[in-house]
Structures are given as C-alpha cells and as structure tokens.
Design a protein around this motif. Structure first.
Motif, PDB file in Angstrom:
ATOM      1  N   ALA A  22     -34.401  55.412 -21.346  1.00 25.52           N
ATOM      2  CA  ALA A  22     -35.821  55.065 -21.364  1.00 25.52           C
ATOM      3  C   ALA A  22     -36.383  55.106 -22.776  1.00 25.52           C
ATOM      4  O   ALA A  22     -37.196  54.253 -23.165  1.00 25.52           O
ATOM      5  CB  ALA A  22     -36.596  56.017 -20.449  1.00 25.52           C
ATOM      6  N   ARG A  23     -35.930  56.082 -23.576  1.00 22.16           N
ATOM      7  CA  ARG A  23     -36.397  56.175 -24.965  1.00 22.16           C
ATOM      8  C   ARG A  23     -35.909  54.996 -25.793  1.00 22.16           C
ATOM      9  O   ARG A  23     -36.565  54.587 -26.753  1.00 22.16           O
ATOM     10  CB  ARG A  23     -35.920  57.481 -25.609  1.00 22.16           C
ATOM     11  N   LYS A  24     -34.766  54.435 -25.407  1.00 15.61           N
ATOM     12  CA  LYS A  24     -34.226  53.276 -26.114  1.00 15.61           C
ATOM     13  C   LYS A  24     -34.889  51.971 -25.698  1.00 15.61           C
ATOM     14  O   LYS A  24     -34.597  50.915 -26.254  1.00 15.61           O
ATOM     15  CB  LYS A  24     -32.712  53.179 -25.891  1.00 15.61           C
ATOM     16  N   GLY A  25     -35.764  52.037 -24.691  1.00 18.43           N
ATOM     17  CA  GLY A  25     -36.485  50.850 -24.271  1.00 18.43           C
ATOM     18  C   GLY A  25     -35.926  50.144 -23.062  1.00 18.43           C
ATOM     19  O   GLY A  25     -36.456  49.112 -22.648  1.00 18.43           O
ATOM     20  N   TYR A  26     -34.854  50.697 -22.459  1.00 16.70           N
ATOM     21  CA  TYR A  26     -34.357  50.123 -21.221  1.00 16.70           C
ATOM     22  C   TYR A  26     -35.358  50.390 -20.092  1.00 16.70           C
ATOM     23  O   TYR A  26     -36.118  51.359 -20.131  1.00 16.70           O
ATOM     24  CB  TYR A  26     -33.004  50.727 -20.844  1.00 16.70           C
ATOM     25  N   GLU A  27     -35.321  49.567 -19.077  1.00 16.24           N
ATOM     26  CA  GLU A  27     -36.136  49.764 -17.879  1.00 16.24           C
ATOM     27  C   GLU A  27     -35.278  50.554 -16.900  1.00 16.24           C
ATOM     28  O   GLU A  27     -34.322  50.028 -16.327  1.00 16.24           O
ATOM     29  CB  GLU A  27     -36.535  48.406 -17.293  1.00 16.24           C
ATOM     30  N   VAL A  28     -35.607  51.822 -16.716  1.00 21.10           N
ATOM     31  CA  VAL A  28     -34.727  52.738 -16.001  1.00 21.10           C
ATOM     32  C   VAL A  28     -35.347  53.116 -14.658  1.00 21.10           C
ATOM     33  O   VAL A  28     -36.523  53.518 -14.597  1.00 21.10           O
ATOM     34  CB  VAL A  28     -34.457  54.001 -16.838  1.00 21.10           C
ATOM     35  N   TYR A  29     -34.540  53.031 -13.610  1.00 17.23           N
ATOM     36  CA  TYR A  29     -34.974  53.390 -12.265  1.00 17.23           C
ATOM     37  C   TYR A  29     -34.107  54.547 -11.774  1.00 17.23           C
ATOM     38  O   TYR A  29     -32.932  54.367 -11.453  1.00 17.23           O
ATOM     39  CB  TYR A  29     -34.856  52.184 -11.324  1.00 17.23           C
ATOM     40  N   GLY A  30     -34.679  55.742 -11.762  1.00 13.49           N
ATOM     41  CA  GLY A  30     -33.960  56.923 -11.324  1.00 13.49           C
ATOM     42  C   GLY A  30     -34.232  57.211  -9.867  1.00 13.49           C
ATOM     43  O   GLY A  30     -35.382  57.176  -9.420  1.00 13.49           O
ATOM     44  N   VAL A  31     -33.188  57.482  -9.101  1.00 14.61           N
ATOM     45  CA  VAL A  31     -33.338  57.819  -7.690  1.00 14.61           C
ATOM     46  C   VAL A  31     -32.623  59.134  -7.404  1.00 14.61           C
ATOM     47  O   VAL A  31     -31.661  59.505  -8.091  1.00 14.61           O
ATOM     48  CB  VAL A  31     -32.786  56.705  -6.768  1.00 14.61           C
ATOM     49  N   ASP A  32     -33.131  59.836  -6.404  1.00 17.56           N
ATOM     50  CA  ASP A  32     -32.540  61.106  -6.012  1.00 17.56           C
ATOM     51  C   ASP A  32     -32.779  61.307  -4.523  1.00 17.56           C
ATOM     52  O   ASP A  32     -33.802  60.847  -3.982  1.00 17.56           O
ATOM     53  CB  ASP A  32     -33.137  62.267  -6.814  1.00 17.56           C
ATOM     54  N   SER A  33     -31.871  62.020  -3.874  1.00 23.22           N
ATOM     55  CA  SER A  33     -31.984  62.232  -2.432  1.00 23.22           C
ATOM     56  C   SER A  33     -32.893  63.403  -2.082  1.00 23.22           C
ATOM     57  O   SER A  33     -33.220  63.597  -0.907  1.00 23.22           O
ATOM     58  CB  SER A  33     -30.591  62.475  -1.828  1.00 23.22           C
ATOM     59  N   GLN A  34     -33.307  64.187  -3.073  1.00 25.73           N
ATOM     60  CA  GLN A  34     -34.135  65.363  -2.806  1.00 25.73           C
ATOM     61  C   GLN A  34     -35.607  65.041  -3.049  1.00 25.73           C
ATOM     62  O   GLN A  34     -36.019  64.814  -4.198  1.00 25.73           O
ATOM     63  CB  GLN A  34     -33.712  66.519  -3.700  1.00 25.73           C
ATOM     64  N   PRO A  35     -36.428  65.032  -2.006  1.00 23.26           N
ATOM     65  CA  PRO A  35     -37.855  64.729  -2.168  1.00 23.26           C
ATOM     66  C   PRO A  35     -38.559  65.645  -3.160  1.00 23.26           C
ATOM     67  O   PRO A  35     -39.440  65.200  -3.904  1.00 23.26           O
ATOM     68  CB  PRO A  35     -38.415  64.909  -0.746  1.00 23.26           C
ATOM     69  N   ALA A  36     -38.176  66.913  -3.190  1.00 26.00           N
ATOM     70  CA  ALA A  36     -38.831  67.858  -4.102  1.00 26.00           C
ATOM     71  C   ALA A  36     -38.592  67.472  -5.560  1.00 26.00           C
ATOM     72  O   ALA A  36     -39.484  67.635  -6.409  1.00 26.00           O
ATOM     73  CB  ALA A  36     -38.331  69.272  -3.846  1.00 26.00           C
ATOM     74  N   VAL A  37     -37.412  66.977  -5.859  1.00 27.64           N
ATOM     75  CA  VAL A  37     -37.099  66.545  -7.227  1.00 27.64           C
ATOM     76  C   VAL A  37     -37.954  65.349  -7.604  1.00 27.64           C
ATOM     77  O   VAL A  37     -38.550  65.292  -8.694  1.00 27.64           O
ATOM     78  CB  VAL A  37     -35.598  66.208  -7.356  1.00 27.64           C
ATOM     79  N   LEU A  38     -38.047  64.374  -6.716  1.00 33.69           N
ATOM     80  CA  LEU A  38     -38.848  63.186  -6.988  1.00 33.69           C
ATOM     81  C   LEU A  38     -40.324  63.528  -7.154  1.00 33.69           C
ATOM     82  O   LEU A  38     -40.993  63.018  -8.068  1.00 33.69           O
ATOM     83  CB  LEU A  38     -38.674  62.168  -5.859  1.00 33.69           C
ATOM     84  N   GLU A  39     -40.830  64.390  -6.290  1.00 37.20           N
ATOM     85  CA  GLU A  39     -42.245  64.767  -6.376  1.00 37.20           C
ATOM     86  C   GLU A  39     -42.542  65.479  -7.683  1.00 37.20           C
ATOM     87  O   GLU A  39     -43.565  65.229  -8.334  1.00 37.20           O
ATOM     88  CB  GLU A  39     -42.607  65.661  -5.189  1.00 37.20           C
ATOM     89  N   SER A  40     -41.640  66.363  -8.093  1.00 32.33           N
ATOM     90  CA  SER A  40     -41.826  67.079  -9.349  1.00 32.33           C
ATOM     91  C   SER A  40     -41.837  66.116 -10.529  1.00 32.33           C
ATOM     92  O   SER A  40     -42.713  66.191 -11.408  1.00 32.33           O
ATOM     93  CB  SER A  40     -40.719  68.125  -9.521  1.00 32.33           C
TER      94      SER A  40
END
Length: 440
Positions: A22-40
């Motif tokens: 993301a810092r290099k300017g790529y369009e990054v889509y991060g996914v995770d199976s843990q809702p708590a991680v995503l919410e944080s």
C-alpha cells in the motif's frame, strides 16, 4: 503490471506485506476470516505490534489499502498469508486454512490472476494443496511460492531490503512472480520450482533453531561442571575464524516453534537427525530453567508453597520488541511453578495485563517486582530490562534470588546485596554442586 493485489490473511505476514504494498502505491485488498481483526483494522487499530504498520494504516486505509471479508474480482495477484499451524502430540501440519484460501481464490478470481503462496508449508504443499482447486476452476493457473523471511520488529524494512525468493509452477509463473516482488524489493532470487522455494524457508528457520540449540546444549553442559557458558562461548569465538557459537537463550515465536515440525513432515521419515533433536532441546530449556528457579527458591526459603516469583518478560522475545506470545517460554514454565505452589507475578512492557492473567500471572510493576517478590526471573531481554539500574530498585525488602536468563543485570550489585544470582547454565557460588542431585 500488477496494480490490484489481494492479501488473504492479515496476521503478521499478511498485514506487513499489505502495508508495504500500500505504501508503494499498489491497490491492496486485505481479507481475513476473523471478524474481530477486520473490525479492528477498519477502525485503524492494530491487533498486533509491528513498528510502522499503524502509521501506514492511518495514511493508506481507504486510499490504497482496503479490508473486507471476501476478495473482489479482477485482481492482478493474490498472496496467501494464512496460518499453517501444527497440532496434536505429533505436531502434524494443519493445512485447512490454506486449502480454504485456495478455494476462495478459485471462486473469486480467474486464470490470469497470479496466485502467490507466502505461508510457510511442508515441501510439496503449493503443488498438492493450492494448485488443484485452481486447475479445477480455471483449467490453468499461474502459481508461485515466495516465502516470508522477515523478523518481527523490523518487517517493513526487511520486506524491502531482504532478497525475495520466488519459485514458480512454470517459467510464465516465475516471470510473473519476479515482476510482482521486484516492484518493491531490492532483489529477487528466482529458484527452479515451487518446492525449492518452500524448502528455502524451512532451511532458514530450522538452521536458526539448530544453531541456538547448540548454545543451549553448551549451557547445560557448563552448568553440570560449574562453568560459565558465556565465558566458554566468548573464548571459543574470540578471533577464531570458524562460525561463531550462539549464546544460550529461549527459542520461540510463531516460526521457530512450528517450522521444524513442517521440516520433519517434509523429510519422509519421522524425525530428522538434527532438526527434531534441536527442537526437543529448545523446548526443554524453559522447563529446565523453571525447575532450577524452583529449587533455588526452595534452598532459600525451605519451602516453595506461597513464595512470590516475579517474571519479567512474557512475550517470546524482548528484542526487537514484540507482544507475540506464540512459543513463549512462560507457557512451558507455568505448570512447574503451579506444581511448586508459587504465586507468579508478571511484567512485560509489550504485553497487556489481561494476557498475563490469561497465562496465570498477576500483573505487577517493575519496582514492585524487586520489592514484593521472593525471587525474580528475567525471561526476555526487552530494552527496559537491559536499562535496569539495580541499585535504584533495591530497598530493605528485596528478592532472595534473581535468575537472569540473558545475563543483562548487574551481577556484582545483586551479589553484593546478598541476592543469589544465576542464569541459563550459570550457577555460581557452588550452586551447581548444591543442585547436582536435582532432576532437570
């Protein structure tokens, strides 16, 4: 040209990679199976400690970095960074997370999407576990293995500075992988196959575990003879042109406590001669130290029940600082302390009070550790512990025993204050002879 990149799994490996991209300017889509991680993460709060990631999250979230529970379509590349734990008494690899991630990529993406395995796996896993669902869905695939090799506390720098090893399913895949990682890393090291890249990661981590185990074995031998292992190791290394011997210490963390078992799984026989033995020794060390601490307290108090032991350092390592509890020595030590009836107090600059309580300790401050406890055990070498001025912490009430695993405290001041001092493999003042009959 790779512009839209998915990262599956936002633990240490995935989140740090997503931050660099993301810092290099790529369009990054991060996914995770843990809702708590995503919410944080959506709130801009980290669920782990890694210098620089929080600042990247603040500047890139919603601009070049997005987090969600599923992958979007039309991604140029997807990097699989899910956990690959070991389980059960045999420490068998559990690859369910990786298989699920591969199935999700097969559903969401297409054959032009470059798929990268970043997770540490047994040799052959990329071809046997990840490739089949891709071929079943697409008929063809571009697949590479590019292992993560950073150290916690320096991940953002090392992702750019360290050579990135890339092995491909075929020449087309390899070229695509080299192009992707060459977009942010200073150097790319292509290898001949997926399997070669998988073994590179296991080789790095298992070699580290092995060389640390030799320092630990020297310490155990030195202890039996009343010698100082640091003196022996220092003299052995001084101006000697062969590889340096490692100092003794605990060996934990998410990688070194797991990857040797992935290597064993890759070996084709149950226990490699060196890797398995090294891991067993490194897992034994915390138990051995805990038994020594209990015996030293028994010598000083007569009984151990009700004695108060302050443990400094609950994360698996102190430098670079981390809050990671995976493979922490305290986990193996606590059963020994409970059996002896000790009251365990806990302090760590990086670890929350809730985590200390979860592992069976009662949080305390640094000054109270040296005034309210019968004994102090230094488990990791966090900079705060290296900076301790012992004379400023000692009052009329003081511990009778200090076991300094990393030998970072002022031994002379402690001994002059009438405190028994010891360390890994180091039992001065006749301690070794006194403990020679104690099982360890």
């Amino acid at each position: 040209m790779y512009q839209r990149i998915g990262v599956v799994g936002l633990g240490y490996v995935g989140l740090t990679l997503a931050a660099v991209l993301a810092r290099k300017g790529y369009e990054v889509y991060g996914v995770d199976s843990q809702p708590a991680v995503l919410e944080s993460l959506r709130r801009g709060r980290l669920h782990l400690y890694e210098p620089g990631v929080e600042e990247t999250l603040a500047s890139c979230l919603g601009r070049t970095l997005f987090v969600d529970e599923s992958l979007p379509a039309d991604l140029d590349a997807v990097v699989l960074c899910v956990s690959t734990p070991v389980q059960g008494p045999a420490h068998a690899p559990n690859l369910d997370n990786l298989a699920a991630a591969a199935a999700e990529v097969a559903r969401a993406c297409g054959p032009e999407t470059l798929v990268v395995v970043r997770s540490t796996v047994p040799v052959g896993t990329s071809r046997k576990v990840v490739l089949p669902p891709l071929l079943a869905a697409w008929g063809r695939a571009r697949l590479v293995m590019a292992p993560e090799r950073t150290i916690q506390g320096q991940a953002l720098r090392e992702l750019v500075d360290l050579p990135q090893v890339v092995g491909g399913l075929d020449e087309r895949s390899l070229a695509a992988g080299a192009d992707l990682f060459g977009g942010f890393a200073s150097r790319v090291v292509p290898v001949s196959s997926l399997e070669a890249a998988e073994l590179v990661k296991l080789a790095n981590n298992c070699h580290t575990d092995l060389i640390y185990s030799f320092g630990n074995e020297l310490a155990l031998i030195a202890e039996q003879h009343g010698l100082d292992p640091l003196e022996v190791i220092g003299a052995a290394n001084l101006h000697y042109p062969r590889p340096d011997l490692s100092k003794p210490g605990y060996v934990g963390g998410g990688c070194l406590s797991k990857d040797p078992y992935l290597m064993i799984s890759s070996a084709g026989y149950r226990l490699p001669f060196l890797v398995g033995a090294a891991r067993q020794l490194n897992e034994f060390l915390p138990v051995h130290v805990a038994r020594r601490v209990v015996e030293l307290i028994r010598q000083e108090r007569g009984v151990t029940a009700g004695a108060r032991l302050a443990v400094l350092g609950w994360a698996y390592k102190g430098w670079p600082p981390t809050d990671d509890m995976r493979g922490t020595p305290i986990e193996a030590m606590m059963p020994v302390f409970r059996e002896a009836g000790l009251v365990v107090l806990g302090h760590d600059p990086m670890v929350t009070d809730d985590v200390i309580r979860r592992y069976g300790g009662e949080p305390t401050s640094l000054d109270k550790a040296f005034s309210d406890a019968d004994a102090v055990l230094v488990v990791n070498d966090h900079p705060d512990y290296r900076a301790i001025e012992i004379s400023a912490l000692l009052g009329e009430s003081r511990p009778r025993v200090v076991y300094d695993s990393w030998r970072i405290l002022d031994e002379q001041t402690l001994v002059a204050a009438g405190i028994r001092y010891a360390g890994i493999g180091y039992l001065p003042g006749g301690f070794a002879r006194e403990l020679s009959g104690v099982a360890g």
